[in-house]
Motif scaffolding. Structure first.
Motif, PDB file in Angstrom:
ATOM      1  N   CYS A 197       0.838  -1.227   0.053  1.00  0.00           N
ATOM      2  CA  CYS A 197      -0.132  -0.072  -0.017  1.00  0.00           C
ATOM      3  C   CYS A 197       0.746   1.177   0.014  1.00  0.00           C
ATOM      4  O   CYS A 197       1.757   1.239   0.905  1.00  0.00           O
ATOM      5  CB  CYS A 197      -0.919   0.073   1.054  1.00  0.00           C
ATOM      6  N   VAL A 199       0.398   4.355   1.185  1.00  0.00           N
ATOM      7  CA  VAL A 199       0.046   5.026   2.008  1.00  0.00           C
ATOM      8  C   VAL A 199       0.708   4.466   3.349  1.00  0.00           C
ATOM      9  O   VAL A 199       1.539   5.087   4.033  1.00  0.00           O
ATOM     10  CB  VAL A 199      -1.274   5.171   2.312  1.00  0.00           C
ATOM     11  N   CYS A 200       0.376   3.101   3.685  1.00  0.00           N
ATOM     12  CA  CYS A 200       0.910   2.433   4.967  1.00  0.00           C
ATOM     13  C   CYS A 200       1.747   1.208   4.806  1.00  0.00           C
ATOM     14  O   CYS A 200       1.977   0.633   5.596  1.00  0.00           O
ATOM     15  CB  CYS A 200      -0.423   2.096   5.697  1.00  0.00           C
ATOM     16  N   HIS A 234      -7.362   2.173   2.543  1.00  0.00           N
ATOM     17  CA  HIS A 234      -6.848   3.283   2.382  1.00  0.00           C
ATOM     18  C   HIS A 234      -7.522   3.677   0.876  1.00  0.00           C
ATOM     19  O   HIS A 234      -7.842   4.829   0.416  1.00  0.00           O
ATOM     20  CB  HIS A 234      -5.594   3.576   2.380  1.00  0.00           C
TER      21      HIS A 234
HETATM   22 ZN   LIG Z   1      -2.848   1.324   3.384  1.00  0.00          ZN
END
Ligand SMILES: [Zn+2]
Length: 305
Positions: A197, A199-200, A234
């Motif tokens: 991911c 984002v994370c 997300h």
């Molecule tokens: Zn994520």
């Protein structure tokens, strides 16, 4: 190739993919020649990666097992420039300029017999990530290249008997046509983000999506630069304008949601990313998110806030 030969080819490939699955399940992401040498697969001793050239056909096999793309930092000419064609499929350059060079013939054999292969892709810092099983679905001799279908990725749980399905030509054509429209968007985007991911950096592929930056319905094209690998949460947050991404790859969280008080999921999963940069971006600059598209999408996020 006799049916028995073909089964043997499949058995060895199956064993190679199973080995890769196990290594990856144990957390290994990149492989070297040494890592992938001296394996015993379906009773045969072999290595999985070419030593010198780009194409690898082990002695016991009649068709190529793998091919390789060397990592090149941006700005250095790539000897094998594996571009994505208009149809969305990757191209892999043949060796040299003779389509009948024995290594090119070995790839062709895998194509004709519809045998799955491994594509080793060089990554920054050395080593190769493995893309498998992939198929060669066509060749463009004039341009000295094969057409690669990476659609089968990631599918470690592929049901092997299905490989044995004898597709009649009309069905095969239909399948190819459908894929031409669907494109291997997911596979390409997940590969570019190393199955994480953005984002994370969450890495469980079952819970990862290839998200569009400019949305599908708004004419967004299924190309890597219009994509982001996002986990389910997300992705949903991005689509619902709870989470925005600036053209400089920074994450913003909607004000209302920032003020909300809930449990640890909201705090750690959403709020704490506000002001952070994306954790994962493609190694190749040319595959990073298009800033113009991010800008438009970010504007939509701001408008919704
Ligand atoms: Zn994520």
């Amino acid at each position: 190739m006799t049916p028995a030969d073909r089964l043997r080819e499949l058995a060895i490939r199956h064993a190679a993919f199973a080995w890769l699955d196990r290594e990856r399940a144990a957390g290994k992401e990149t492989f070297t020649q040494l890592d992938t040498s001296g394996l015993t697969l379906a009773g045969e001793s072999m290595r999985l990666m070419p030593t010198q050239q780009g194409i690898w056909k082990p002695g016991p096999l009649a068709a190529a097992l793998s091919f390789r793309t060397v990592y090149r930092p941006e700005g250095i000419d790539r000897p094998y420039d594996d571009a994505v064609g208009q149809d969305g499929f990757y191209r892999y350059k043949m060796r040299g300029d003779d389509p009948n060079h024995f290594e090119n013939r070995a790839l062709r054999e895998a194509m004709v017999e519809r045998l799955p292969l491994i594509w080793w892709i060089g990554v920054q810092g050395g080593g190769y990530s493995a893309l498998y099983p992939i198929f060669l679905i066509d060749e463009e001799r004039a341009d000295l290249q094969f057409v690669v279908d990476v659609d089968a990725v990631p599918q470690p749980d592929i049901t092997w008997p299905s490989i044995e399905l004898e597709l009649d030509p009309s069905y095969r054509q239909q399948l190819t046509k459908r894929r031409l429209h669907q494109r291997p968007f997911r596979a390409a985007v997940l590969r570019a983000y190393r199955t994480s991911c953005a984002v994370c950096s969450f890495r469980h592929s079952d819970l990862l999506d290839a998200a569009h930056i400019q949305e599908d319905g708004a004419g967004g094209r299924p190309v890597v630069t219009n994509g982001l690998t996002l986990c389910k949460m997300h992705h949903a947050a991005y689509d619902r304008r709870i989470l925005g991404i600036t053209p400089d790859y920074e994450i913003r969280i909607n004000d209302d949601v920032l003020r909300e008080v809930d449990g640890p999921m909201l705090r750690h999963g959403i709020q704490e990313f506000h002001g952070q940069r994306l954790m994962v971006l493609p190694a190749r600059r040319t595959e990073r998110p298009d800033r113009v598209l991010l800008e438009q999408r970010f504007q939509a996020f701001l408008d919704a806030s």
